[in-house]
Scaffold this active site. Structure first.
Site, PDB file in Angstrom:
ATOM      1  N   TYR A 111       4.651   5.994  10.576  1.00 33.52           N
ATOM      2  CA  TYR A 111       5.817   6.275   9.757  1.00 33.52           C
ATOM      3  C   TYR A 111       5.981   7.842   9.898  1.00 33.52           C
ATOM      4  O   TYR A 111       7.572   8.353   9.761  1.00 33.52           O
ATOM      5  CB  TYR A 111       5.710   6.368   8.201  1.00 33.52           C
ATOM      6  CG  TYR A 111       4.808   4.794   7.638  1.00 33.52           C
ATOM      7  CD1 TYR A 111       5.565   3.472   8.643  1.00 33.52           C
ATOM      8  CD2 TYR A 111       4.698   4.179   6.375  1.00 33.52           C
ATOM      9  CE1 TYR A 111       5.123   2.441   8.116  1.00 33.52           C
ATOM     10  CE2 TYR A 111       4.621   3.061   6.642  1.00 33.52           C
ATOM     11  CZ  TYR A 111       4.419   2.112   7.411  1.00 33.52           C
ATOM     12  OH  TYR A 111       3.323   0.908   6.690  1.00 33.52           O
ATOM     13  N   LEU A 128      10.580  -8.219  -1.202  1.00 37.29           N
ATOM     14  CA  LEU A 128      11.949  -8.126  -1.336  1.00 37.29           C
ATOM     15  C   LEU A 128      13.176  -9.197  -0.452  1.00 37.29           C
ATOM     16  O   LEU A 128      14.306  -9.317  -0.368  1.00 37.29           O
ATOM     17  CB  LEU A 128      13.034  -6.700  -1.480  1.00 37.29           C
ATOM     18  CG  LEU A 128      11.721  -5.895  -2.671  1.00 37.29           C
ATOM     19  CD1 LEU A 128      12.488  -5.316  -3.543  1.00 37.29           C
ATOM     20  CD2 LEU A 128      11.431  -7.088  -3.635  1.00 37.29           C
ATOM     21  N   ARG A 168      16.530   0.620  -8.865  1.00 39.30           N
ATOM     22  CA  ARG A 168      16.088  -0.548  -8.577  1.00 39.30           C
ATOM     23  C   ARG A 168      14.283   0.564  -8.305  1.00 39.30           C
ATOM     24  O   ARG A 168      13.458  -0.290  -9.089  1.00 39.30           O
ATOM     25  CB  ARG A 168      15.903  -0.316  -6.804  1.00 39.30           C
ATOM     26  CG  ARG A 168      17.739  -1.849  -6.453  1.00 39.30           C
ATOM     27  CD  ARG A 168      17.540  -1.716  -5.435  1.00 39.30           C
ATOM     28  NE  ARG A 168      18.991  -2.391  -5.603  1.00 39.30           N
ATOM     29  CZ  ARG A 168      19.478  -2.847  -4.397  1.00 39.30           C
ATOM     30  NH1 ARG A 168      18.995  -1.816  -3.073  1.00 39.30           N
ATOM     31  NH2 ARG A 168      20.444  -4.090  -4.142  1.00 39.30           N
ATOM     32  N   LYS A 221      17.469   3.856  -4.648  1.00 36.74           N
ATOM     33  CA  LYS A 221      17.843   3.722  -6.087  1.00 36.74           C
ATOM     34  C   LYS A 221      17.183   4.056  -6.517  1.00 36.74           C
ATOM     35  O   LYS A 221      16.292   3.020  -6.889  1.00 36.74           O
ATOM     36  CB  LYS A 221      18.980   2.560  -5.642  1.00 36.74           C
ATOM     37  CG  LYS A 221      19.769   2.010  -4.561  1.00 36.74           C
ATOM     38  CD  LYS A 221      20.931   0.666  -5.050  1.00 36.74           C
ATOM     39  CE  LYS A 221      21.633   1.285  -4.268  1.00 36.74           C
ATOM     40  NZ  LYS A 221      21.897   0.634  -2.668  1.00 36.74           N
ATOM     41  N   SER A 260      12.622   1.489  -2.178  1.00 33.10           N
ATOM     42  CA  SER A 260      14.482   1.391  -2.308  1.00 33.10           C
ATOM     43  C   SER A 260      14.657   3.351  -2.870  1.00 33.10           C
ATOM     44  O   SER A 260      13.638   3.978  -2.916  1.00 33.10           O
ATOM     45  CB  SER A 260      14.485   0.790  -3.589  1.00 33.10           C
ATOM     46  OG  SER A 260      15.872   0.823  -4.044  1.00 33.10           O
ATOM     47  N   THR A 303       9.400   1.326   6.852  1.00 34.65           N
ATOM     48  CA  THR A 303      11.082   0.884   6.789  1.00 34.65           C
ATOM     49  C   THR A 303      12.285   1.738   7.089  1.00 34.65           C
ATOM     50  O   THR A 303      12.094   3.041   8.134  1.00 34.65           O
ATOM     51  CB  THR A 303      11.154  -0.188   5.795  1.00 34.65           C
ATOM     52  OG1 THR A 303      11.108   0.154   4.666  1.00 34.65           O
ATOM     53  CG2 THR A 303      10.363  -1.026   6.234  1.00 34.65           C
ATOM     54  N   LYS A 304      12.404   2.245   6.153  1.00 31.10           N
ATOM     55  CA  LYS A 304      13.789   3.058   5.891  1.00 31.10           C
ATOM     56  C   LYS A 304      13.261   4.746   6.032  1.00 31.10           C
ATOM     57  O   LYS A 304      14.458   5.024   6.305  1.00 31.10           O
ATOM     58  CB  LYS A 304      14.378   2.816   4.212  1.00 31.10           C
ATOM     59  CG  LYS A 304      15.236   3.948   4.084  1.00 31.10           C
ATOM     60  CD  LYS A 304      15.763   3.757   2.314  1.00 31.10           C
ATOM     61  CE  LYS A 304      16.505   5.008   2.172  1.00 31.10           C
ATOM     62  NZ  LYS A 304      18.054   5.270   2.881  1.00 31.10           N
ATOM     63  N   ASP A 310       2.237   4.200  -0.913  1.00 29.24           N
ATOM     64  CA  ASP A 310       1.922   3.435   0.634  1.00 29.24           C
ATOM     65  C   ASP A 310       2.020   4.288   1.840  1.00 29.24           C
ATOM     66  O   ASP A 310       3.777   4.791   1.805  1.00 29.24           O
ATOM     67  CB  ASP A 310       2.394   2.257   0.727  1.00 29.24           C
ATOM     68  CG  ASP A 310       1.941   1.412   2.368  1.00 29.24           C
ATOM     69  OD1 ASP A 310       0.721   0.822   2.228  1.00 29.24           O
ATOM     70  OD2 ASP A 310       2.323   1.556   2.633  1.00 29.24           O
ATOM     71  N   HIS A 324      -3.644  -0.919  11.395  1.00 29.38           N
ATOM     72  CA  HIS A 324      -2.450  -0.839  10.595  1.00 29.38           C
ATOM     73  C   HIS A 324      -2.079  -2.320  11.171  1.00 29.38           C
ATOM     74  O   HIS A 324      -0.760  -3.145  10.957  1.00 29.38           O
ATOM     75  CB  HIS A 324      -1.567  -0.067  11.623  1.00 29.38           C
ATOM     76  CG  HIS A 324      -0.522   0.377  11.002  1.00 29.38           C
ATOM     77  ND1 HIS A 324       0.755   1.590  10.469  1.00 29.38           N
ATOM     78  CD2 HIS A 324       0.472  -0.852  10.716  1.00 29.38           C
ATOM     79  CE1 HIS A 324       1.780   1.175   9.973  1.00 29.38           C
ATOM     80  NE2 HIS A 324       2.315  -0.092   9.372  1.00 29.38           N
TER      81      HIS A 324
HETATM   82  P1  NDP Z   1      11.432  -4.053   0.629  1.00 26.78           P
HETATM   83  O1  NDP Z   1      10.992  -5.718   0.775  1.00 26.78           O
HETATM   84  O2  NDP Z   1      11.226  -3.285  -1.045  1.00 26.78           O
HETATM   85  O3  NDP Z   1      12.309  -3.740   0.682  1.00 26.78           O
HETATM   86  C1  NDP Z   1      12.868  -2.633   0.379  1.00 26.78           C
HETATM   87  C2  NDP Z   1      14.584  -2.765   0.672  1.00 26.78           C
HETATM   88  O4  NDP Z   1      15.025  -3.925  -0.012  1.00 26.78           O
HETATM   89  C3  NDP Z   1      14.979  -1.264   0.679  1.00 26.78           C
HETATM   90  O5  NDP Z   1      16.024  -1.427   2.541  1.00 26.78           O
HETATM   91  C4  NDP Z   1      15.993  -1.936  -0.771  1.00 26.78           C
HETATM   92  O6  NDP Z   1      17.190  -0.917  -0.363  1.00 26.78           O
HETATM   93  C5  NDP Z   1      16.389  -2.856  -0.530  1.00 26.78           C
HETATM   94  N1  NDP Z   1      16.373  -3.610  -1.653  1.00 26.78           N
HETATM   95  C6  NDP Z   1      14.985  -2.755  -2.717  1.00 26.78           C
HETATM   96  N2  NDP Z   1      15.352  -3.901  -3.814  1.00 26.78           N
HETATM   97  C7  NDP Z   1      17.067  -4.659  -3.486  1.00 26.78           C
HETATM   98  C8  NDP Z   1      17.680  -6.084  -4.138  1.00 26.78           C
HETATM   99  N3  NDP Z   1      17.214  -6.191  -5.506  1.00 26.78           N
HETATM  100  N4  NDP Z   1      18.524  -6.448  -3.727  1.00 26.78           N
HETATM  101  C9  NDP Z   1      18.249  -5.563  -2.256  1.00 26.78           C
HETATM  102  N5  NDP Z   1      17.712  -5.034  -2.088  1.00 26.78           N
HETATM  103  C10 NDP Z   1      17.063  -4.094  -2.221  1.00 26.78           C
HETATM  104  O7  NDP Z   1       9.701  -4.040   0.955  1.00 26.78           O
HETATM  105  P2  NDP Z   1       9.892  -3.071   2.843  1.00 26.78           P
HETATM  106  O8  NDP Z   1      10.317  -4.458   3.923  1.00 26.78           O
HETATM  107  O9  NDP Z   1      10.958  -1.436   2.570  1.00 26.78           O
HETATM  108  O10 NDP Z   1       8.423  -2.387   3.008  1.00 26.78           O
HETATM  109  C11 NDP Z   1       7.615  -1.955   1.960  1.00 26.78           C
HETATM  110  C12 NDP Z   1       7.094  -0.803   2.847  1.00 26.78           C
HETATM  111  O11 NDP Z   1       5.897  -1.564   2.611  1.00 26.78           O
HETATM  112  C13 NDP Z   1       6.828   0.159   3.490  1.00 26.78           C
HETATM  113  O12 NDP Z   1       7.533   0.609   3.166  1.00 26.78           O
HETATM  114  C14 NDP Z   1       6.096   0.527   3.930  1.00 26.78           C
HETATM  115  O13 NDP Z   1       5.480   0.640   3.321  1.00 26.78           O
HETATM  116  C15 NDP Z   1       5.523  -0.755   4.373  1.00 26.78           C
HETATM  117  N6  NDP Z   1       5.109  -2.063   5.276  1.00 26.78           N
HETATM  118  C16 NDP Z   1       3.918  -2.225   5.382  1.00 26.78           C
HETATM  119  C17 NDP Z   1       4.396  -2.758   7.140  1.00 26.78           C
HETATM  120  C18 NDP Z   1       2.359  -3.064   7.585  1.00 26.78           C
HETATM  121  O14 NDP Z   1       3.203  -3.084   9.198  1.00 26.78           O
HETATM  122  N7  NDP Z   1       1.939  -2.759   7.018  1.00 26.78           N
HETATM  123  C19 NDP Z   1       5.262  -3.274   8.203  1.00 26.78           C
HETATM  124  C20 NDP Z   1       6.471  -3.102   6.761  1.00 26.78           C
HETATM  125  C21 NDP Z   1       7.009  -2.016   6.049  1.00 26.78           C
HETATM  126  P3  NDP Z   1      17.685   0.047  -1.345  1.00 26.78           P
HETATM  127  O15 NDP Z   1      17.457   1.401  -0.825  1.00 26.78           O
HETATM  128  O16 NDP Z   1      19.242  -0.117  -1.363  1.00 26.78           O
HETATM  129  O17 NDP Z   1      17.842  -0.188  -2.650  1.00 26.78           O
END
Ligand code: NDP
Length: 309
Positions: A66, A219, A269, A266, A264, A30-31, A61, A128
């Site tokens: 990525y 999340l 978090r 942060k 995250s 993602t990010k 992961d 994937h």
């Molecule tokens: P999350 O649901 O953990 O979302 C992360 C995002 O949520 C970040 O941008 C973060 O921002 C924000 N966040 C974190 N904590 C909070 C909170 N308490 N309140 C509000 N916002 C919050 O997971 P992702 O979607 O990032 O996916 C996790 C991982 O899974 C990826 O990094 C990847 O490794 C994997 N993935 C796998 C996929 C697949 O096809 N197999 C597809 C997508 C992801 P901030 O940095 O500001 O905290």
């Protein structure tokens, strides 16, 4: 009170080579996803992984698509943590739409991962997604690819083999061509209250077949959507448990027997996401989150692909 007063029951558990149980993962997608043409190491990501390791994460992961395997390798090297105490997951990229697979073959993809990660074994290697076209994969079918993963496991390059974004029919297809000891052991899927099942009955099927379900984007109700039907209810629970909405959502995921992967940038978090083992949602609370979730479906990834699944 120990930090594991309220353990959760996952459908399958794994241990690192050092013998520690696999827990919540920190993601580099993602990010952090980096353009495929960029070779330069993203130091910000290396630092973020190092921070996560310092704060207690041992499960990282990544994925070929990525383009963050090199950053993970760099962080492993710098962390000072023995390799066997870490759990590294990465994934084969079969291509998507007009975009071809990153590597000429799955073997090449595995060898590249080992090299970029700077390791001689990968703990978990996933396909994937199952939406293959042989044009994108340079001629490798899903089944060919699975057989190559099995070979790599036999050679010790990979400890565990699994899949991501698979529906029941894809899992069944792999089972048909594998001995039981080489069935997939993990299915990493989008999972959160607003998407209880990425495809029909996939959670129950996976869990009943000894497959650990890992959740990506757990999340979503707190991170990707503004005020939504869960917001007020989560706020009630925030007051009761003195936990953040993020922690409540991770706990909910764990209580479904699903292992979350979260991301995250942060520090607070990253830290709080591991602090979810000292409380337990009651059955009524768990059921209410499920009920609100079911009434408000929302999918973040792969919309078209799952239309008929
Ligand atoms: P999350 O649901 O953990 O979302 C992360 C995002 O949520 C970040 O941008 C973060 O921002 C924000 N966040 C974190 N904590 C909070 C909170 N308490 N309140 C509000 N916002 C919050 O997971 P992702 O979607 O990032 O996916 C996790 C991982 O899974 C990826 O990094 C990847 O490794 C994997 N993935 C796998 C996929 C697949 O096809 N197999 C597809 C997508 C992801 P901030 O940095 O500001 O905290």
């Amino acid at each position: 009170m120990t930090s594991h007063t309220h353990p959760v029951k996952l459908s399958r558990t794994f241990k690192t080579k050092a013998g520690d149980e696999l827990s919540i993962g920190t993601g580099t997608g993602t990010k952090w996803k980096k353009d495929s043409k960029l070779d330069e190491i993203n130091q910000e990501l290396v630092d973020q992984i190092l921070l996560a390791i310092k704060l207690g994460y041992r499960h990282i992961d990544t994925a070929e698509v990525y383009n963050t395997q090199a950053e993970v390798g760099e962080a492993i090297k710098k962390s000072g943590i023995p390799r066997e105490q870490l759990w590294i997951t990465t994934k084969y990229n079969p291509g998507w739409g007009d975009i071809k697979a990153s590597s000429a073959s799955p073997q090449e993809s595995i060898d590249k991962a080992l090299k970029q990660l700077g390791t001689d074994y990968i703990d978990l290697y996933l396909i994937h997604q199952p939406f293959f076209t042989e044009e994108n994969t340079h001629g490798y079918s899903l089944i060919d690819t699975w057989k190559i993963l099995i070979e790599a496991k036999k050679q010790g390059k990979i400890r565990e083999i699994g899949v991501s974004n698979f529906a029941i029919k894809h899992l069944e297809a792999l089972k048909k061509v594998s001995e039981p000891e080489y069935y997939p052991v993990v299915n990493q899927i989008e999972s959160h209250p607003f998407l209880q099942d990425q495809s029909k009955n996939i959670t129950k099927y996976s869990q009943e077949n000894g497959i650990l379900v890992e959740a990506f984007s757990p999340l979503t109700p707190a991170s990707r959507l503004d005020a939504n039907p869960l917001t007020d209810y989560l706020e009630e629970l925030v007051k009761k448990y003195n936990k953040t909405p993020g922690q409540l959502l991770l706990r909910y995921t764990l209580q479904r027997g699903i292992l979350p992967i979260t991301t995250s940038a942060k520090e607070s978090r990253i830290k709080e996401s591991l602090d979810v083992f000292d409380f337990e949602l009651t059955k009524e609370e768990f059921d209410k989150i499920t009920e609100i979730g079911n009434a408000n479906p929302h999918r973040v990834f792969f919309h078209e692909a799952f239309k008929d699944l």
